[in-house]
Design an enzyme around this catalytic site. Sequence first.
Site, PDB file in Angstrom:
ATOM      1  N   ARG A 152       0.823  -1.310  -0.053  1.00 16.00           N
ATOM      2  CA  ARG A 152      -0.191  -0.131   0.000  1.00 16.00           C
ATOM      3  C   ARG A 152       0.783   1.135  -0.089  1.00 16.00           C
ATOM      4  NH1 ARG A 152      -3.713  -3.401  -1.585  1.00 16.00           N
ATOM      5  NH2 ARG A 152      -3.968  -5.204   0.034  1.00 16.00           N
TER       6      ARG A 152
ATOM      7  N   GLU B 113      -4.683 -13.331   8.084  1.00 19.80           N
ATOM      8  CA  GLU B 113      -4.744 -13.416   6.517  1.00 19.80           C
ATOM      9  C   GLU B 113      -3.401 -14.391   5.998  1.00 19.80           C
ATOM     10  OE1 GLU B 113      -4.297  -9.134   5.828  1.00 19.80           O
ATOM     11  OE2 GLU B 113      -6.458  -9.381   5.729  1.00 19.80           O
TER      12      GLU B 113
ATOM     13  N   ARG C  37     -17.097 -11.425  10.267  1.00 23.10           N
ATOM     14  CA  ARG C  37     -15.777 -10.982  10.683  1.00 23.10           C
ATOM     15  C   ARG C  37     -15.424 -10.133  11.634  1.00 23.10           C
ATOM     16  NH1 ARG C  37     -11.967  -8.417   5.962  1.00 23.10           N
ATOM     17  NH2 ARG C  37     -10.349  -7.514   7.207  1.00 23.10           N
TER      18      ARG C  37
ATOM     19  N   ASP D  69     -11.586  -2.973   8.921  1.00 24.24           N
ATOM     20  CA  ASP D  69     -10.130  -2.835   8.035  1.00 24.24           C
ATOM     21  C   ASP D  69     -10.030  -1.201   7.470  1.00 24.24           C
ATOM     22  OD1 ASP D  69      -7.651  -3.081   7.328  1.00 24.24           O
ATOM     23  OD2 ASP D  69      -8.010  -4.326   5.815  1.00 24.24           O
TER      24      ASP D  69
ATOM     25  N   GLU E  73      -5.126   3.707   2.083  1.00 22.15           N
ATOM     26  CA  GLU E  73      -5.249   2.315   1.407  1.00 22.15           C
ATOM     27  C   GLU E  73      -6.700   2.415   0.858  1.00 22.15           C
ATOM     28  OE1 GLU E  73      -4.773  -1.212   3.547  1.00 22.15           O
ATOM     29  OE2 GLU E  73      -5.674  -2.514   2.165  1.00 22.15           O
TER      30      GLU E  73
ATOM     31  N   GLU F 113     -16.318  10.196   2.174  1.00 22.73           N
ATOM     32  CA  GLU F 113     -17.437   9.357   2.697  1.00 22.73           C
ATOM     33  C   GLU F 113     -18.890   9.494   1.736  1.00 22.73           C
ATOM     34  OE1 GLU F 113     -19.001  10.089   6.579  1.00 22.73           O
ATOM     35  OE2 GLU F 113     -19.592   7.933   6.828  1.00 22.73           O
TER      36      GLU F 113
ATOM     37  N   TRP G   7     -14.241 -12.482   2.129  1.00 22.22           N
ATOM     38  CA  TRP G   7     -13.390 -11.515   3.017  1.00 22.22           C
ATOM     39  C   TRP G   7     -14.331 -11.061   3.949  1.00 22.22           C
ATOM     40  CZ3 TRP G   7      -8.340 -11.586   3.123  1.00 22.22           C
ATOM     41  CH2 TRP G   7      -7.680 -12.382   2.034  1.00 22.22           C
TER      42      TRP G   7
HETATM   43  C1  GCU Z   1      -5.152  -4.978   5.037  1.00 18.41           C
HETATM   44  C2  GCU Z   1      -4.119  -4.668   3.797  1.00 18.41           C
HETATM   45  C3  GCU Z   1      -2.934  -5.828   3.884  1.00 18.41           C
HETATM   46  C4  GCU Z   1      -2.235  -5.708   5.311  1.00 18.41           C
HETATM   47  C5  GCU Z   1      -3.604  -5.972   6.369  1.00 18.41           C
HETATM   48  C6  GCU Z   1      -2.908  -5.812   7.707  1.00 18.41           C
HETATM   49  O1  GCU Z   1      -5.795  -6.069   4.776  1.00 18.41           O
HETATM   50  O2  GCU Z   1      -4.983  -4.609   2.735  1.00 18.41           O
HETATM   51  O3  GCU Z   1      -2.232  -5.472   2.960  1.00 18.41           O
HETATM   52  O4  GCU Z   1      -1.389  -6.565   5.161  1.00 18.41           O
HETATM   53  O5  GCU Z   1      -4.396  -5.014   6.280  1.00 18.41           O
HETATM   54  O6  GCU Z   1      -3.168  -4.801   8.445  1.00 18.41           O
HETATM   55  O7  GCU Z   1      -2.307  -6.950   8.135  1.00 18.41           O
END
Ligand code: GCU
Length: 837
Positions: free
Chosen positions: A173, A296, A346, A375, A403, A521, A552
């Site tokens: 990012r 993730e 989630r 997120d 992001e 927003e 997701w």
């Molecule tokens: C978001 C982001 C990822 C990052 C993740 C995190 O999902 O898109 O690139 O790794 O946050 O905060 O771990």
Amino acid sequence: MMLKLLHYFPFIGLVVAENGLQAWLRYAPLPQGHNARLPSSIIALNSSTNSPVNTAGQELQKGIQGIFGNRLSISSIGKAPSSAVIGTVAQFQEAFGSSPVHNQLEEDGFWLSVNGSTVQILGQNERGALYGAFEYLSMLAQGNFSNVEYATNPAAPVRWINSWDNMDGSITRGFGGNSIFFADGHVVSNLTRAAEYARLLSSIRVNAVVVNDVNANFTTINPENIQGVGRIADVFRPYGVQLGLSLDFASPMELGNLSTYDPLDPGVIAFWGDITQQIYARIPDFAGYLVKADSEGTPGPLVYNRTLADGANLFANVIKPFGGIVMYRAFVYNQLPDEGDWKADRANAAVDFFHPLDGQFDDNVIIQIKYGPIDFQVREPASPLFANLLETNTAIELQVAQEYLGQQCHLVYLPPLWRTILDFDLRVQNQSSFVRDVITGERFKRPLGGSAAVVNVGLNDTWLGSHLAMSNLYAYGRLAWDWTSDSEMILQDWTRLTFGLDKTVIDTITQMSMASWPAYENYSGNLGEQTLNDILYTHFGPNPQTLDNTVWGQWTRADHASIGMDRTVSNGTGFSGQYPPEVAEMFEDIETTPDNLLLWFHHVNYTQMLKSGKTVIQHFYDAHYEGAETANNFVAMWQSLKGKIDDERFEDVLFRQVFQAGHAIVWRDSILNFYHNISGIPDGAGRVGHHPFRIEAESMELSGYQRYVVSPFEAASNAIAIVTLTNSTTGTATTVLNFTSGVYDLAVNYFDLYGGNSSYQVLLNQKMIGQWVGNIVDIGKLGHTPSIYLDGHSATRITFPQVPIKKGDTLKIVGQANGVEPAPLDYVVLLPAGVID
Ligand code: GCU
């Protein structure tokens, strides 16, 4: 902190070209006529090269010379009546026998006394003294010559930055160029930018930087790279900035050749003990570890059926003897929830995972919690985890990297968003429990706490890729010191330091910035439905479909009649029940849920009436039009500053504002096309799907061009664009203009794909009135994540202002394909004065 008395004086224009590298530490000359009474010399009570007090002396000399043209001498002893003395309280006492400061200071705090030309800057430690020097210089640079005398202390000990820099030099990012720390698997040899970065951070009182991405690579801690990051720590040290590292939980296997990374395995414990020792041998002031585990796809303790506390305490134990800490991320969730399950969510994950472990984390562990449960979205409620860890240290994780918020190509001043979270009262045990008081450790009497911000500075001269985005970095530091500071006042300080003291400049940037998050927003995702960008691809442009039907879990559950996540206890995912009773009750009930989080907590019909008196769908329509209009107005606002800001920065920002204005319309139309289509409910104001000033490219007379059905359909006006017949040929699109004769802004919407630089010409009656190359993403001019498709990320607008048109004129666009880019065009629009479409 005491109120500042500002004495400003008239500003006389002074516009020297600047590239942004100095950010807010420019020390630009003040105009003549000020009444500053300056010290005549600097006494820095420590002159050893790496000491922050020595740095402070140098910085004072440099700053005063820049602002006033006087070069003051620096000595390390003596007492002159009109001098600036800088040091720690202990150093001052030693030098002069006594000190004016008595127990007012905590770690990193400082005392600042300005009495005309006599200045005393005393830190609890050296870092604090340096902070005080920067504060004094900030006053001077802003033309504030007040006498002051106060002590100030940080809200919390942890005021960190997380860099998501990868060993190959890329930045996760990253929208401002490659890493200032790494390239090709190693630490770069030239660390000038790293040192300059530490200087900026020290001026905003950030005390540590984790330099590598949370998705850590085990090679960061191999022997060579420990030496490398040691060099980074060396250039940070004079600025009082410590270094931290992200860890890859599986390193014992990958680097240590062990057969396991089980946190309770003695070999694994020994491996981490050894690594920690190696790190401290090279970096004695190493700050600590950051751990993203079981998140993730990253490895973690759950793989071995150990708890997350086992994972965190593994590092806590080995680092404790050295005084280091462990920031353990709460961003742990089952990434494969099933949308078919109405109760799956989630957002529940963090509390589900961490609440049962409260009290089991060692005292040098801090659980680092993203501000909202999903997120970094444009609007989220405060994470309920802040209310569920009463016996655990916590820190908030913010994101300066935009992001999901326009990737530094859209102006979005973030502090007002952050403040909605920090000022949220969680009412734990029915008592006032503001998030800001939880994370500082105050509410639950925790020894540690604070904040971390994800910051994506890169090699770009502007650091973040955008001059205006730097206000977010500046404000992060200021807020981390004092979460009750006013967002607008911080912004104005930043503006004076960055662009000078002209009142119009300050007022205009304030107005734009304060309107920017609400605008974003409005056009990106309303009523708590999150930012509707493409979560499967770039996270940049609109693609509302991608939120649903994925694993997701950022669902909106939009269908033809209704939308929103039912997060109630009575009928939904139960998320609202994760808050303490008073808050849970508020969110459980649709009547007491604020409009701006309605769709976060409730699943409702598009015709549901809001407290504002509008239906949900009409709110969507109105908000998107309003947001796009605000973003378009930013262009003229910025243009009004021409001549008051140096051309280099003026043009750079103008380019971005023009882009944002066009992309805000792309956002507006994509989102509204989508909901208009899915709901079938017309816009009460008749705007959606009705564009009287547009000419669709596919309805023009085409030669060498063909129709192309865009996916997602809503990313193109009327769902269709045109592309050249091959990737190397030319096409023309021609039309006879049936508009009332007059002067129009002529805008063309096209798609700028990564991997090709098509060129275009616009001709009116065979006379060329404009041309451009679709190369913005290929040359990285904007820095956002590019797309190789015709979609909401690549959709771009170019505008040719003030074109005189006569009814019956022939308009022709010639497009020459290049690379993968078949000169794609969406539509042309002829805008009479005052119309935005
Ligand atoms: C978001 C982001 C990822 C990052 C993740 C995190 O999902 O898109 O690139 O790794 O946050 O905060 O771990």
